[in-house]
Design a protein around this motif. Structure first.
Motif, PDB file in Angstrom:
ATOM      1  N   GLN A  94       0.805  -1.219   0.000  1.00  0.00           N
ATOM      2  CA  GLN A  94       0.000   0.000   0.000  1.00  0.00           C
ATOM      3  C   GLN A  94       0.841   1.273   0.000  1.00  0.00           C
ATOM      4  O   GLN A  94       0.510   2.245  -0.652  1.00  0.00           O
ATOM      5  CB  GLN A  94      -0.850   0.032   1.279  1.00  0.00           C
ATOM      6  CG  GLN A  94      -2.297  -0.227   1.030  1.00  0.00           C
ATOM      7  CD  GLN A  94      -2.996  -0.724   2.292  1.00  0.00           C
ATOM      8  OE1 GLN A  94      -2.409  -0.801   3.368  1.00  0.00           O
ATOM      9  NE2 GLN A  94      -4.243  -1.061   2.143  1.00  0.00           N
ATOM     10  N   GLY A  95       1.934   1.235   0.770  1.00  0.00           N
ATOM     11  CA  GLY A  95       2.605   2.496   1.080  1.00  0.00           C
ATOM     12  C   GLY A  95       3.712   2.892   0.128  1.00  0.00           C
ATOM     13  O   GLY A  95       4.378   3.886   0.380  1.00  0.00           O
ATOM     14  N   VAL A  96       3.972   2.150  -0.946  1.00  0.00           N
ATOM     15  CA  VAL A  96       5.187   2.442  -1.710  1.00  0.00           C
ATOM     16  C   VAL A  96       4.902   3.323  -2.933  1.00  0.00           C
ATOM     17  O   VAL A  96       3.801   3.336  -3.463  1.00  0.00           O
ATOM     18  CB  VAL A  96       5.924   1.146  -2.141  1.00  0.00           C
ATOM     19  CG1 VAL A  96       6.454   0.424  -0.921  1.00  0.00           C
ATOM     20  CG2 VAL A  96       5.035   0.245  -2.973  1.00  0.00           C
ATOM     21  N   ASP A  97       5.951   4.048  -3.351  1.00  0.00           N
ATOM     22  CA  ASP A  97       5.829   4.962  -4.491  1.00  0.00           C
ATOM     23  C   ASP A  97       6.187   4.288  -5.808  1.00  0.00           C
ATOM     24  O   ASP A  97       5.852   4.798  -6.874  1.00  0.00           O
ATOM     25  CB  ASP A  97       6.770   6.160  -4.289  1.00  0.00           C
ATOM     26  CG  ASP A  97       6.496   6.866  -2.972  1.00  0.00           C
ATOM     27  OD1 ASP A  97       5.369   7.346  -2.790  1.00  0.00           O
ATOM     28  OD2 ASP A  97       7.404   6.915  -2.115  1.00  0.00           O
ATOM     29  N   ALA A  98       6.910   3.185  -5.745  1.00  0.00           N
ATOM     30  CA  ALA A  98       7.281   2.467  -6.967  1.00  0.00           C
ATOM     31  C   ALA A  98       7.476   0.999  -6.620  1.00  0.00           C
ATOM     32  O   ALA A  98       7.822   0.651  -5.479  1.00  0.00           O
ATOM     33  CB  ALA A  98       8.569   3.034  -7.562  1.00  0.00           C
ATOM     34  N   LEU A  99       7.229   0.149  -7.602  1.00  0.00           N
ATOM     35  CA  LEU A  99       7.340  -1.307  -7.394  1.00  0.00           C
ATOM     36  C   LEU A  99       8.242  -1.893  -8.478  1.00  0.00           C
ATOM     37  O   LEU A  99       7.990  -1.691  -9.678  1.00  0.00           O
ATOM     38  CB  LEU A  99       5.943  -1.934  -7.486  1.00  0.00           C
ATOM     39  CG  LEU A  99       5.876  -3.460  -7.486  1.00  0.00           C
ATOM     40  CD1 LEU A  99       6.345  -4.029  -6.146  1.00  0.00           C
ATOM     41  CD2 LEU A  99       4.444  -3.920  -7.775  1.00  0.00           C
ATOM     42  N   VAL A 100       9.277  -2.593  -8.051  1.00  0.00           N
ATOM     43  CA  VAL A 100      10.132  -3.344  -8.985  1.00  0.00           C
ATOM     44  C   VAL A 100       9.725  -4.813  -8.882  1.00  0.00           C
ATOM     45  O   VAL A 100       9.519  -5.322  -7.783  1.00  0.00           O
ATOM     46  CB  VAL A 100      11.624  -3.180  -8.603  1.00  0.00           C
ATOM     47  CG1 VAL A 100      12.501  -4.132  -9.396  1.00  0.00           C
ATOM     48  CG2 VAL A 100      12.071  -1.743  -8.802  1.00  0.00           C
ATOM     49  N   ILE A 101       9.565  -5.476 -10.011  1.00  0.00           N
ATOM     50  CA  ILE A 101       9.337  -6.934 -10.001  1.00  0.00           C
ATOM     51  C   ILE A 101      10.613  -7.549 -10.560  1.00  0.00           C
ATOM     52  O   ILE A 101      10.853  -7.526 -11.770  1.00  0.00           O
ATOM     53  CB  ILE A 101       8.117  -7.331 -10.851  1.00  0.00           C
ATOM     54  CG1 ILE A 101       6.878  -6.526 -10.440  1.00  0.00           C
ATOM     55  CG2 ILE A 101       7.856  -8.834 -10.714  1.00  0.00           C
ATOM     56  CD1 ILE A 101       5.677  -6.707 -11.364  1.00  0.00           C
ATOM     57  N   ASN A 102      11.448  -8.071  -9.674  1.00  0.00           N
ATOM     58  CA  ASN A 102      12.770  -8.560 -10.081  1.00  0.00           C
ATOM     59  C   ASN A 102      12.730 -10.058 -10.429  1.00  0.00           C
ATOM     60  O   ASN A 102      11.784 -10.765 -10.106  1.00  0.00           O
ATOM     61  CB  ASN A 102      13.773  -8.300  -8.950  1.00  0.00           C
ATOM     62  CG  ASN A 102      15.209  -8.584  -9.365  1.00  0.00           C
ATOM     63  OD1 ASN A 102      15.558  -8.462 -10.548  1.00  0.00           O
ATOM     64  ND2 ASN A 102      16.046  -8.972  -8.416  1.00  0.00           N
ATOM     65  N   LYS A 103      13.769 -10.504 -11.080  1.00  0.00           N
ATOM     66  CA  LYS A 103      14.003 -11.911 -11.441  1.00  0.00           C
ATOM     67  C   LYS A 103      12.998 -12.404 -12.476  1.00  0.00           C
ATOM     68  O   LYS A 103      12.566 -13.561 -12.423  1.00  0.00           O
ATOM     69  CB  LYS A 103      13.989 -12.823 -10.190  1.00  0.00           C
ATOM     70  CG  LYS A 103      14.898 -12.328  -9.055  1.00  0.00           C
ATOM     71  CD  LYS A 103      15.164 -13.369  -8.002  1.00  0.00           C
ATOM     72  CE  LYS A 103      15.932 -12.769  -6.821  1.00  0.00           C
ATOM     73  NZ  LYS A 103      16.309 -13.703  -5.794  1.00  0.00           N
ATOM     74  N   ILE A 104      12.628 -11.531 -13.427  1.00  0.00           N
ATOM     75  CA  ILE A 104      11.683 -11.977 -14.461  1.00  0.00           C
ATOM     76  C   ILE A 104      12.297 -13.052 -15.350  1.00  0.00           C
ATOM     77  O   ILE A 104      11.591 -13.770 -16.044  1.00  0.00           O
ATOM     78  CB  ILE A 104      11.122 -10.802 -15.304  1.00  0.00           C
ATOM     79  CG1 ILE A 104      12.249 -10.018 -15.970  1.00  0.00           C
ATOM     80  CG2 ILE A 104      10.214  -9.906 -14.483  1.00  0.00           C
ATOM     81  CD1 ILE A 104      11.740  -9.013 -17.001  1.00  0.00           C
ATOM     82  N   ASP A 105      13.635 -13.193 -15.306  1.00  0.00           N
ATOM     83  CA  ASP A 105      14.277 -14.285 -16.066  1.00  0.00           C
ATOM     84  C   ASP A 105      13.858 -15.650 -15.534  1.00  0.00           C
ATOM     85  O   ASP A 105      13.983 -16.662 -16.229  1.00  0.00           O
ATOM     86  CB  ASP A 105      15.814 -14.151 -15.999  1.00  0.00           C
ATOM     87  CG  ASP A 105      16.320 -14.078 -14.558  1.00  0.00           C
ATOM     88  OD1 ASP A 105      16.020 -13.069 -13.881  1.00  0.00           O
ATOM     89  OD2 ASP A 105      16.987 -15.023 -14.099  1.00  0.00           O
ATOM     90  N   THR A 126       5.465   0.649 -12.021  1.00  0.00           N
ATOM     91  CA  THR A 126       5.978  -0.723 -11.832  1.00  0.00           C
ATOM     92  C   THR A 126       7.065  -1.023 -12.873  1.00  0.00           C
ATOM     93  O   THR A 126       6.906  -0.697 -14.044  1.00  0.00           O
ATOM     94  CB  THR A 126       4.809  -1.730 -11.969  1.00  0.00           C
ATOM     95  OG1 THR A 126       3.817  -1.388 -10.999  1.00  0.00           O
ATOM     96  CG2 THR A 126       5.253  -3.149 -11.702  1.00  0.00           C
ATOM     97  N   PHE A 127       8.140  -1.641 -12.405  1.00  0.00           N
ATOM     98  CA  PHE A 127       9.262  -1.961 -13.294  1.00  0.00           C
ATOM     99  C   PHE A 127       9.567  -3.454 -13.236  1.00  0.00           C
ATOM    100  O   PHE A 127      10.301  -3.900 -12.338  1.00  0.00           O
ATOM    101  CB  PHE A 127      10.513  -1.173 -12.870  1.00  0.00           C
ATOM    102  CG  PHE A 127      10.317   0.317 -12.844  1.00  0.00           C
ATOM    103  CD1 PHE A 127      10.364   1.058 -14.014  1.00  0.00           C
ATOM    104  CD2 PHE A 127      10.067   0.973 -11.646  1.00  0.00           C
ATOM    105  CE1 PHE A 127      10.165   2.430 -13.999  1.00  0.00           C
ATOM    106  CE2 PHE A 127       9.877   2.344 -11.617  1.00  0.00           C
ATOM    107  CZ  PHE A 127       9.919   3.079 -12.794  1.00  0.00           C
ATOM    108  N   PRO A 128       9.025  -4.261 -14.151  1.00  0.00           N
ATOM    109  CA  PRO A 128       9.441  -5.667 -14.215  1.00  0.00           C
ATOM    110  C   PRO A 128      10.841  -5.717 -14.824  1.00  0.00           C
ATOM    111  O   PRO A 128      11.080  -5.109 -15.866  1.00  0.00           O
ATOM    112  CB  PRO A 128       8.411  -6.305 -15.172  1.00  0.00           C
ATOM    113  CG  PRO A 128       7.397  -5.235 -15.461  1.00  0.00           C
ATOM    114  CD  PRO A 128       8.037  -3.927 -15.191  1.00  0.00           C
ATOM    115  N   LEU A 129      11.757  -6.396 -14.177  1.00  0.00           N
ATOM    116  CA  LEU A 129      13.130  -6.406 -14.697  1.00  0.00           C
ATOM    117  C   LEU A 129      13.906  -7.625 -14.195  1.00  0.00           C
ATOM    118  O   LEU A 129      13.425  -8.372 -13.332  1.00  0.00           O
ATOM    119  CB  LEU A 129      13.859  -5.104 -14.321  1.00  0.00           C
ATOM    120  CG  LEU A 129      13.962  -4.701 -12.840  1.00  0.00           C
ATOM    121  CD1 LEU A 129      15.099  -5.416 -12.140  1.00  0.00           C
ATOM    122  CD2 LEU A 129      14.165  -3.205 -12.711  1.00  0.00           C
ATOM    123  N   SER A 130      15.065  -7.780 -14.734  1.00  0.00           N
ATOM    124  CA  SER A 130      15.972  -8.825 -14.252  1.00  0.00           C
ATOM    125  C   SER A 130      17.351  -8.221 -14.025  1.00  0.00           C
ATOM    126  O   SER A 130      17.965  -7.711 -14.965  1.00  0.00           O
ATOM    127  CB  SER A 130      16.080  -9.963 -15.275  1.00  0.00           C
ATOM    128  OG  SER A 130      17.185 -10.782 -14.935  1.00  0.00           O
TER     129      SER A 130
END
Ligand SMILES: Nc1nc2c(ncn2[C@@H]2O[C@H](COP(=O)(O)OP(=O)(O)OP(=O)(O)O)[C@@H](O)[C@H]2O)c(=O)[nH]1
Ligand SMILES: [Mg+2]
Length: 220
Positions: A157-168, A193-197
């Motif tokens: 709830q409280g965050v300003d940005a979300l990274v989704i790591n380990k998409i590999d 939101t940033f999906p990334l690896s």
């Protein structure tokens, strides 16, 4: 009538006052700051490492690393080129504003543009303790499972940005991205939101652009 104040409220109130002091300290010298939160092993230090390696050299970065024990993560950040300070919480499961204050004093703040704080790996307690940083960032990771927004709503709830790591790792792990994103959307509609690896570098560019833009915007 006796006035009752719960210990929890008093502690959080005191923490918020110290967080405001930290924010003033950073604002006085124009340093933009991020508080990275995540479960243990989600990739906080890895993201710091690849961010340091890829950000333009003109951005000077400091790192405060929070862990229960060891200086392993600050050592990694320093090896990647940052001025790094390790804070050992000695058992506490989160950083708080009082722990950040002496760490700020150990950094050459006027020589920095960006400060990244790596919080202790935990999806519960760090959400309750503001540090005085400008943005709170949560790193989720694929192997943790797609149900985490539903089980740890306070953090999401409280965050300003979300990274989704380990998409590999998506081909090897059962992770329903739609289910995950629906949970996030309920708790934090429209959160960037940033999906990334960190392993392959896929998706990293958008994250780097956001960090660099936010840092420049803050300066100007
Ligand atoms: N496959 C894969 N592994 C990753 C990725 N990012 C990080 N890892 C691995 O995940 C493990 C944990 O990474 P760290 O960066 O140490 O995680 P952390 O969140 O800083 O961990 P703590 O500080 O202990 O909470 C390491 O073995 C990394 O190599 C990724 O994008 N893909
Ligand atoms: Mg780490």
């Amino acid at each position: 009538m006796t006035e009752r104040l719960s210990v929890g409220e008093a502690i959080l109130g005191a923490n918020e006052r110290l967080a405001a002091v930290n924010r003033e300290t950073l604002d006085r010298v124009g340093v933009f700051s991020l508080n990275l939160m995540a479960s243990p092993g989600a990739g906080k230090t890895s993201l710091i490492e690849c961010t340091l390696q890829a950000l333009p050299g003109s951005l000077r970065v400091g790192v405060i690393d929070g862990d229960i024990a060891t200086s392993l993560d600050a050592d990694r950040a320093a090896a990647a080129g940052a001025a790094a300070v390790q804070v050992n919480t000695g058992g506490e499961c989160h950083l708080d504003a009082a722990m950040i204050q002496p760490a700020l004093q150990r950094l050459d703040l006027p020589g920095l543009d960006l400060l990244i704080v790596e919080n202790v790996g935990n999806l519960v307690c760090p959400a309750s303790f503001q540090l005085g940083t400008h943005r709170n960032v949560l790193i989720a990771s694929i192997p943790e499972g797609d149900d985490k927004p539903y089980k740890y709503p306070g953090m999401y709830q409280g965050v300003d940005a979300l990274v989704i790591n380990k998409i590999d790792l998506q081909p090897y792990v059962t992770f329903n991205m739609d289910f995950f994103r629906r949970g996030v959307e309920i708790l934090n509609p429209g959160v960037i939101t940033f999906p990334l690896s960190c392993r392959t570098g896929e998706g990293l560019e958008a994250w780097l652009e956001w960090v660099a833009d936010q840092t420049r915007l803050h300066r100007s």
